[in-house]
Design a protein around this motif. Structure first.
Motif, mmCIF file in Angstrom:
data_model
loop_
_atom_site.group_PDB
_atom_site.id
_atom_site.type_symbol
_atom_site.label_atom_id
_atom_site.label_comp_id
_atom_site.label_asym_id
_atom_site.label_seq_id
_atom_site.Cartn_x
_atom_site.Cartn_y
_atom_site.Cartn_z
ATOM 1 N N LEU A 185 0.821 -1.242 -0.066
ATOM 2 C CA LEU A 185 -0.121 0.177 -0.232
ATOM 3 C C LEU A 185 0.809 1.294 0.040
ATOM 4 C CD1 LEU A 185 -2.561 -1.086 2.588
ATOM 5 C CD2 LEU A 185 -2.877 -0.994 0.125
ATOM 6 N N GLY A 186 0.124 2.389 -0.306
ATOM 7 C CA GLY A 186 1.064 3.641 -0.180
ATOM 8 C C GLY A 186 1.780 3.938 -1.716
ATOM 9 N N ARG A 187 1.954 5.129 -1.753
ATOM 10 C CA ARG A 187 2.758 5.570 -3.241
ATOM 11 C C ARG A 187 3.987 4.906 -3.352
ATOM 12 N NH1 ARG A 187 1.367 10.385 -0.900
ATOM 13 N NH2 ARG A 187 3.418 10.876 -0.678
ATOM 14 N N ARG A 188 4.242 4.559 -4.602
ATOM 15 C CA ARG A 188 5.534 4.021 -5.075
ATOM 16 C C ARG A 188 5.610 4.015 -6.500
ATOM 17 N NH1 ARG A 188 1.600 0.640 -3.517
ATOM 18 N NH2 ARG A 188 0.725 -1.164 -4.903
ATOM 19 N N PRO A 189 7.019 3.631 -7.064
ATOM 20 C CA PRO A 189 7.096 4.106 -8.598
ATOM 21 C C PRO A 189 6.381 3.301 -9.184
ATOM 22 C CG PRO A 189 9.513 3.802 -7.103
ATOM 23 C CD PRO A 189 8.170 3.753 -5.946
ATOM 24 N N GLY A 190 5.641 3.910 -10.202
ATOM 25 C CA GLY A 190 4.694 3.051 -11.100
ATOM 26 C C GLY A 190 3.451 3.103 -10.572
ATOM 27 N N ASN A 191 3.030 3.720 -9.371
ATOM 28 C CA ASN A 191 1.708 3.489 -8.895
ATOM 29 C C ASN A 191 1.488 4.955 -8.056
ATOM 30 O OD1 ASN A 191 -0.933 2.917 -8.220
ATOM 31 N ND2 ASN A 191 -0.228 0.839 -7.453
ATOM 32 N N PRO A 192 1.310 6.054 -8.740
ATOM 33 C CA PRO A 192 1.437 7.312 -7.933
ATOM 34 C C PRO A 192 0.266 7.717 -7.236
ATOM 35 C CG PRO A 192 1.021 7.863 -10.184
ATOM 36 C CD PRO A 192 1.478 6.301 -10.294
ATOM 37 N N PHE A 193 -1.045 6.754 -7.346
ATOM 38 C CA PHE A 193 -2.225 7.044 -6.752
ATOM 39 C C PHE A 193 -2.639 5.874 -5.716
ATOM 40 C CE2 PHE A 193 -3.140 8.894 -11.303
ATOM 41 C CZ PHE A 193 -3.689 10.025 -10.817
ATOM 42 N N ALA A 194 -1.727 5.239 -5.602
ATOM 43 C CA ALA A 194 -1.743 4.229 -4.468
ATOM 44 C C ALA A 194 -1.863 4.870 -3.055
ATOM 45 C CB ALA A 194 -0.620 3.070 -4.569
ATOM 46 N N GLY A 195 -2.325 4.311 -2.126
ATOM 47 C CA GLY A 195 -2.620 5.025 -0.883
ATOM 48 C C GLY A 195 -3.226 3.824 0.073
ATOM 49 N N GLY A 196 -3.557 4.775 1.317
ATOM 50 C CA GLY A 196 -4.405 3.864 2.336
ATOM 51 C C GLY A 196 -3.365 3.113 3.185
ATOM 52 N N GLU A 197 -2.189 3.337 3.141
ATOM 53 C CA GLU A 197 -1.315 2.344 4.101
ATOM 54 C C GLU A 197 -1.595 3.166 5.492
ATOM 55 O OE1 GLU A 197 0.683 6.452 3.663
ATOM 56 O OE2 GLU A 197 -0.385 4.985 2.273
ATOM 57 N N GLU A 198 -1.726 4.509 5.529
ATOM 58 C CA GLU A 198 -2.181 4.778 7.121
ATOM 59 C C GLU A 198 -3.579 4.527 7.716
ATOM 60 O OE1 GLU A 198 -2.954 6.418 4.468
ATOM 61 O OE2 GLU A 198 -3.476 8.352 4.549
ATOM 62 N N ILE A 199 -4.412 4.469 6.551
ATOM 63 C CA ILE A 199 -5.756 4.120 7.058
ATOM 64 C C ILE A 199 -5.766 2.344 7.524
ATOM 65 C CG2 ILE A 199 -8.105 3.619 6.373
ATOM 66 C CD1 ILE A 199 -7.144 6.592 6.610
ATOM 67 N N ALA A 200 -5.012 1.582 6.829
ATOM 68 C CA ALA A 200 -5.120 0.404 7.443
ATOM 69 C C ALA A 200 -4.327 0.092 8.672
ATOM 70 C CB ALA A 200 -4.105 -0.384 6.361
ATOM 71 N N VAL A 201 -3.185 0.989 8.807
ATOM 72 C CA VAL A 201 -2.702 0.827 10.302
ATOM 73 C C VAL A 201 -3.586 1.507 11.541
ATOM 74 C CG1 VAL A 201 -0.990 2.101 11.614
ATOM 75 C CG2 VAL A 201 -0.337 0.897 9.304
ATOM 76 N N MET A 202 -4.179 2.308 10.878
ATOM 77 C CA MET A 202 -5.130 2.917 12.017
ATOM 78 C C MET A 202 -6.498 1.831 12.475
ATOM 79 S SD MET A 202 -5.477 7.270 11.470
ATOM 80 C CE MET A 202 -4.824 7.252 9.884
ATOM 81 N N ARG A 203 -6.960 1.463 11.223
ATOM 82 C CA ARG A 203 -7.923 0.575 11.581
ATOM 83 C C ARG A 203 -7.306 -0.659 12.269
ATOM 84 N NH1 ARG A 203 -10.805 0.794 5.553
ATOM 85 N NH2 ARG A 203 -12.153 2.730 6.002
#
Length: 298
Positions: A185-203
């Motif tokens: 999850l989260g932004r990384r090369p080749g996937n600039p719109f990826a996200g959600g890493e912080e939401i997954a941690v909080m949940r």
């Protein structure tokens, strides 16, 4: 390891000019009463990020380090390992803190010992000369710019509650170390719109029994550059977000038909309706297209 009050964590990748503005805002902010650190993690950078960060060493208690493995979650996990503060405050490199930011987080930690997660306010700030249609309809699409106002409830203990976004939130360090970020999850090369890493941690933390609270005095202005002020960029964001949410669900013919119909409605409204009206149709069309797996580009 020496323990400080706050660690202000900034993960950055090849955005040195934005980082300079972010750090300058921290210089101007009111200082907390206890010792703190600014921890900048340069994630696989090839620009002058390191020299820009180090140039603030005389004005801020800076710690600068490199995480060579590209990906926001890798940088965040490196931060967890290195942070010395009792509270890790996550700040994006394009976020400008307001004056009371540091003291407000410090006060919230002292006043709310039962809380492990703290959420702040994020106000989109359109940089440069934004188009008139975006100014008129910003509230319709501001979720693409990580806008976060104060939620209806001061306390959040439910995994389905409105949660803070990564540009401005904090977690008690001892708790944060038990909930690491998923590299998928989260932004990384080749996937600039990826996200959600912080939401997954909080949940995950909330599901384990931890509690969060909102700190409305912690406000950042989230800089939105011209490259993100276009219909094409917004389409990409809403399309990718819906596609990620629908991951694993098979696309149906009915879903593709709905997406096509929504797109045609948006295109018709674009020429005759007010921005807020056609932008609402635009968002719906992009989301339906993402969910159905069609029309990845506007």
């Amino acid at each position: 390891m020496t323990e400080l009050g706050l660690t202000i964590a900034i993960c950055t990748r090849n955005r040195a000019p934005l980082l300079a503005r972010c750090l300058a805002a921290l210089v101007a902010a009111e200082r907390p009463t206890s010792a703190f650190e600014i921890l900048v993690v340069a994630n696989d950078c090839s620009d002058d990020t390191l020299s820009v960060a180090q140039s603030f060493a005389g004005r801020l208690p800076m710690v600068v380090m490199v995480e060579p493995q590209a990906g926001l979650s890798h940088a965040r996990n490196r931060t967890i390992a290195e942070a010395r503060g009792q509270l890790i405050v996550w700040l994006d490199d394009d976020a400008l803190v307001r004056s009371s930011f540091l003291r407000a987080y410090e006060a919230a930690m002292a006043a709310s010992p039962r809380c492990s997660i703290f959420g702040g306010v994020i106000v989109p700030c359109l940089d440069g000369e934004p188009p008139a249609w975006l100014l008129a309809g910003l509230d319709v699409v501001e979720s693409a710019y990580a806008a976060r106002r104060r939620a209806a409830a001061d306390i959040f203990a439910d995994v389905d509650a409105d949660l803070p976004f990564g540009a401005n939130y904090a977690m008690v360090a001892d708790v944060q170390r038990r909930f690491r970020f998923d590299p998928e999850l989260g932004r990384r090369p080749g996937n600039p719109f990826a996200g959600g890493e912080e939401i997954a941690v909080m949940r995950a933390a909330l599901a384990a029994g931890h509690v969060g609270c909102w700190v409305p005095e912690t406000i950042v202005d989230h800089l939105i550059g011209p490259e993100r002020q276009t219909e094409a960029w917004l389409w990409g964001y809403f399309h990718a977000d819906a596609k990620q949410r629908a991951s694993g669900r098979p696309a149906s013919l009915w879903g593709r038909l709905k997406a096509g119909r929504a797109f045609r409605r948006y295109r018709r409204a674009r020429t005759v309706a007010q921005p807020r009206e056609w932008l609402a149709l635009f968002v719906k069309a992009a989301q339906l297209a993402g969910k159905a797996g069609v029309r990845p580009d506007l």
